[in-house]
Design a protein around this motif. Structure first.
Motif, PDB file in Angstrom:
ATOM      1  N   LYS A  31       0.848  -1.296   0.020  1.00 22.64           N
ATOM      2  CA  LYS A  31      -0.099  -0.063  -0.116  1.00 22.64           C
ATOM      3  C   LYS A  31       0.772   1.360   0.113  1.00 22.64           C
ATOM      4  CE  LYS A  31      -3.261   2.473   3.144  1.00 22.64           C
ATOM      5  NZ  LYS A  31      -2.255   3.233   3.847  1.00 22.64           N
ATOM      6  N   GLU A  32       1.917   1.399   1.047  1.00 21.79           N
ATOM      7  CA  GLU A  32       2.723   2.565   1.024  1.00 21.79           C
ATOM      8  C   GLU A  32       3.577   2.673  -0.338  1.00 21.79           C
ATOM      9  OE1 GLU A  32       2.904   4.711   3.284  1.00 21.79           O
ATOM     10  OE2 GLU A  32       1.732   3.698   4.804  1.00 21.79           O
ATOM     11  N   GLU A  35       1.208   3.909  -3.256  1.00 22.06           N
ATOM     12  CA  GLU A  35       0.928   5.256  -2.747  1.00 22.06           C
ATOM     13  C   GLU A  35       1.983   6.370  -3.393  1.00 22.06           C
ATOM     14  OE1 GLU A  35      -1.992   5.061   1.151  1.00 22.06           O
ATOM     15  OE2 GLU A  35      -0.187   5.951   1.405  1.00 22.06           O
ATOM     16  N   ASP A  39       1.547   9.191  -6.078  1.00 24.09           N
ATOM     17  CA  ASP A  39       2.339  10.507  -5.888  1.00 24.09           C
ATOM     18  C   ASP A  39       3.244  11.140  -6.806  1.00 24.09           C
ATOM     19  OD1 ASP A  39       0.605  10.697  -3.414  1.00 24.09           O
ATOM     20  OD2 ASP A  39       2.114  10.245  -1.900  1.00 24.09           O
ATOM     21  N   PHE A  95      -0.616  11.334  -1.040  1.00 21.52           N
ATOM     22  CA  PHE A  95      -0.941  10.234   0.099  1.00 21.52           C
ATOM     23  C   PHE A  95      -0.001  10.277   1.208  1.00 21.52           C
ATOM     24  CE2 PHE A  95      -2.824   7.553  -3.407  1.00 21.52           C
ATOM     25  CZ  PHE A  95      -3.914   7.039  -2.962  1.00 21.52           C
ATOM     26  N   PHE A 255     -13.839   5.933   0.111  1.00 25.37           N
ATOM     27  CA  PHE A 255     -12.618   6.519  -0.135  1.00 25.37           C
ATOM     28  C   PHE A 255     -12.915   8.047   0.092  1.00 25.37           C
ATOM     29  CE2 PHE A 255     -12.887   2.915  -2.917  1.00 25.37           C
ATOM     30  CZ  PHE A 255     -11.576   2.499  -2.845  1.00 25.37           C
ATOM     31  N   ARG A 259      -8.432   8.432  -0.813  1.00 24.44           N
ATOM     32  CA  ARG A 259      -7.817   7.484   0.080  1.00 24.44           C
ATOM     33  C   ARG A 259      -8.725   6.460   0.619  1.00 24.44           C
ATOM     34  NH1 ARG A 259      -3.153   8.555   2.997  1.00 24.44           N
ATOM     35  NH2 ARG A 259      -3.158  11.020   2.597  1.00 24.44           N
ATOM     36  N   HIS A 260      -8.406   5.212   0.625  1.00 24.34           N
ATOM     37  CA  HIS A 260      -9.514   4.145   0.932  1.00 24.34           C
ATOM     38  C   HIS A 260      -9.431   4.246   2.651  1.00 24.34           C
ATOM     39  CE1 HIS A 260     -10.331  -0.039   2.641  1.00 24.34           C
ATOM     40  NE2 HIS A 260     -11.153   0.432   2.041  1.00 24.34           N
ATOM     41  N   SER A 294      -9.342  19.518   2.579  1.00 22.86           N
ATOM     42  CA  SER A 294      -8.491  18.674   3.317  1.00 22.86           C
ATOM     43  C   SER A 294      -8.460  19.043   4.696  1.00 22.86           C
ATOM     44  CB  SER A 294      -6.980  18.284   2.840  1.00 22.86           C
ATOM     45  OG  SER A 294      -6.771  19.579   2.208  1.00 22.86           O
ATOM     46  N   VAL A 299      -6.597  13.090   8.673  1.00 21.52           N
ATOM     47  CA  VAL A 299      -6.140  11.698   8.227  1.00 21.52           C
ATOM     48  C   VAL A 299      -5.144  11.153   9.078  1.00 21.52           C
ATOM     49  CG1 VAL A 299      -7.116  12.016   5.842  1.00 21.52           C
ATOM     50  CG2 VAL A 299      -4.622  12.667   6.480  1.00 21.52           C
ATOM     51  N   LYS A 305      -3.083   5.391   8.354  1.00 18.25           N
ATOM     52  CA  LYS A 305      -4.189   6.481   7.521  1.00 18.25           C
ATOM     53  C   LYS A 305      -5.480   5.720   7.211  1.00 18.25           C
ATOM     54  CE  LYS A 305      -0.219   9.091   5.864  1.00 18.25           C
ATOM     55  NZ  LYS A 305       0.891   8.281   4.950  1.00 18.25           N
TER      56      LYS A 305
END
Ligand code: ADP
Ligand code: MG
Length: 590
Positions: A31-32, A35, A39, A95, A255, A259-260, A294, A299, A305
């Motif tokens: 996942k990271e 992301e 990005d 992210f 989402f 972001r999920h 935001s 988050v 997150k």
């Protein structure tokens, strides 16, 4: 002097501890890394794993890449290009922002990064061991970045011990990738485990195809799109039709700003939109994207997150509920919900049928005997079958049964109405139950209703048990529009009833309702709610009741005036529609 017990931990230990927060399992590393690729503006990302990510995770992207110096810095803790000061936290559009992921992953694995920016003469290859750079050299590569993570958790045996079976970890990785597939429609994703391609979402794939890949065909094909905004807040995405439900919330994806997230608020908002359309223990599916400034969310409340905090929860909730409700209202207008009939069996070969024996059909035209099974809810495979004689195009006279050429009853249970280009089949009880449910719901919430005084008040004599129930039901009956007076010890007289019930057998309706109530635990349920449900069921015509043509028209007429005509209060369908198109498929003309 004794040595102090408290000691400051060394850098390497700190690294491993905080790595545990960000990188819990292979899926969190995946996942990271994805992301980071997004990005970096990548629109093609490939993910390869071996042994469910424990032996190898390799993520390659075509994003912006890094300079040699940036690549070196990227692996330091709290090194990020995305956040410069604390004020930026309110304006995040990426992210990442904590600058921890690469450092954390590198701390618990053998990591190699290869990266190149467009226009650079050469790229950079960087090898790290337990977070320390062990080698750095120029290499050739096209624009983008590849991060290879080998032997994840090799130096953290405790973490390794907590990993589940390979199948589970692999499924978890696939699920993470699935979230990106549905939320980044313009990005190509390819996921391979060893030599096996598990997921491949190409750039040209539409939303439904991507959902089919991730959530399965059943879910994807029963989705309708929704969208609504209010000021800077908006929601869009897909929700399942009310008849396509699941037994858990696994196919609900939310989402927030791409972001999920897991969110009870969003789950509840979705569920609320389906009130009275779902059977108990069934849940809708959804892929919903909330877009919100935001500065109105936090988050930073969870290490990976996965959780998000809304400043104004209520506003978000209302928007989602309204978005879904409005869509269903529109659907109702389109009558699209009624088309949830999927034929799963093609008809039997044509043969000459016995028209008269088949019921209310013409006698002089040759009839076709069609046998079909239709599936209303694929998920539950709740199917029924019917064997009908089918009238030819030039319909003649009705020779038996009740009804007319346009409307008739089958099995004293289904009302069949012919249209120009379709046949509408209604479950008379389910339909009527929906009518009464909406009526009584309106009445108890203070809506206007007509009362009908009975010319001959109806006296009912009760057993002691029934009388006890009645003493509790007395007020609720009144709320529903029944005026009932005590008449001696265990007798009551019904003086007036809701006008909508004037032609029903009042005594039976009241007695049946009491009997149903006696089976409920009246101390635990909301008695008004319960009465609304019971009265709707008891007041409605039953399966098995023979109806006159007027009664049939009246049921349909009332149903079509309902707010949610397509399901009964328990969530079962009230009517289905067969279009010429459906018939043509059944007869394999198409
Ligand atoms: P964060 O994403 O929070 O900034 P990371 O540790 O994930 O922290 O990444 C650190 C930095 O490394 C990022 O800010 C970014 O500049 C750079 N980086 C990481 N992955 C990539 C990538 N795939 N492509 C380009 N730059 C990257
Ligand atoms: Mg990152």
């Amino acid at each position: 002097m004794t040595e102090p017990k408290i000691r400051i931990l060394g850098e390497d230990v700190v690294g491993k501890i905080s790595a545990g927060e960000v990188v819990e399992r292979p899926a969190s590393a995946v996942k990271e890394l994805i992301e980071n690729s997004i990005d970096a503006g990548a629109d093609s990302i490939s993910i390869e794993v071996e042994s469910a990510g424990q032996a190898l995770i390799r993520i390659a992207d075509n994003g912006a890449g890094m300079s040699a110096e940036d690549a070196r810095l990227a692996c330091l803790r709290h090194a990020t290009s995305k956040l410069r000061n604390i004020g930026d936290l309110d304006r995040l559009s990426t992210f990442g922002f904590r600058g921890e992921a690469l450092a954390s992953i590198a701390a618990v694995s053998r990591t190699e990064i290869t990266t190149c920016r467009s226009g650079d003469n050469a790229g950079t290859a960087l090898e790290l061991e337990s977070g320390q750079i062990s080698r750095m050299k120029p290499v050739g590569r096209s624009r983008g970045t590849t991060v290879e993570v080998r032997n994840l958790f090799y130096n953290v045996p405790a973490r390794r011990k907590f990993l589940k079976t390979e199948a589970t970890e692999l499924a978890e990785i696939a699920s993470v990738i699935g979230h990106f597939i549905v939320s980044y429609p313009d990005v190509e994703f390819r996921f391979q485990s060893g030599s096996r391609t598990i997921l491949h979402a190409t750039k040209g794939m539409g939303d439904i195809d991507r959902m089919r890949l991730v959530l399965g065909a059943d879910v994807a094909e029963n989705m309708v799109d929704v969208g609504l905004s209010s000021g800077e807040l908006s929601v869009r995405g897909y929700v399942s039709r009310p008849s396509s439900t699941r037994k858990d919330r696994a196919s609900q994806l939310f989402f927030v700003n791409g972001r999920h997230v897991k969110s009870k608020i969003l789950g509840d908002a979705l569920y609320d939109a389906y009130t009275s359309m779902l059977e108990r223990g069934r849940y809708p599916s959804a892929v919903l994207f909330v877009s919100i400034p935001s500065s109105a969310i936090d988050v930073n409340v969870h290490p990976t997150k996965l959780l998000v905090k809304f400043d104004n929860e209520k506003e978000v909730k209302t928007l989602i509920t309204n978005a879904v409700r409005r869509r269903f209202d529109a659907l109702k207008a389109e009558k699209a919900l009624a088309q949830e009939v999927h034929f799963i069996q093609t008809p039997m070969p044509q043969s000459r049928g016995d028209a008269a024996g088949a019921g209310a059909f013409i006698a002089d035209a040759p009839a076709v005997q069609g046998q079909f099974t239709y599936e209303i809810n694929k998920d539950e495979v709740r199917s029924r079958s019917a064997s009908w004689g089918w009238p030819s195009a030039k319909a003649g006279m009705i020779t038996s049964g009740s009804g007319s050429a346009e409307i008739f009853q089958v099995g004293n249970c289904y009302i069949v109405r012919m249209g120009e280009d379709h046949i509408e089949i209604t479950d008379q009880h389910a339909a009527h139950e929906r009518v009464f449910y909406e009526y009584f719901t309106r009445v108890v919430s203070g809506g206007a209703h007509d009362l009908q005084s009975l010319l001959f008040p109806v006296r009912i004599d009760l057993s002691s048990n029934e009388a006890m129930v009645m003493s509790k039901a007395f007020e609720p009956f009144k709320r529903l529009g029944f005026y009932i007076e005590p008449f001696g010890e265990r007798s009551y007289v019904v003086q007036s009833v809701p006008a909508i019930l004037k032609d029903r057998d009042i005594k039976t309706v009241v007695m049946d309702a009491l009997s149903d109530l006696s089976e409920r635990d009246l101390n635990r349920v909301d008695i008004i709610d319960e009465m609304v449900k019971i009265m709707s069921c008891r007041a409605a015509v039953k399966a098995g009741d023979k109806l006159t043509v007027e009664e049939m028209y009246s049921v349909l007429d009332q149903l079509h005036k309902c707010e949610l005509p397509f399901t009964c209060p328990h969530g079962r369908p009230t009517l289905i529609e067969l279009k010429i198109d459906d018939l043509e498929k059944m007869f394999r003309r198409k």
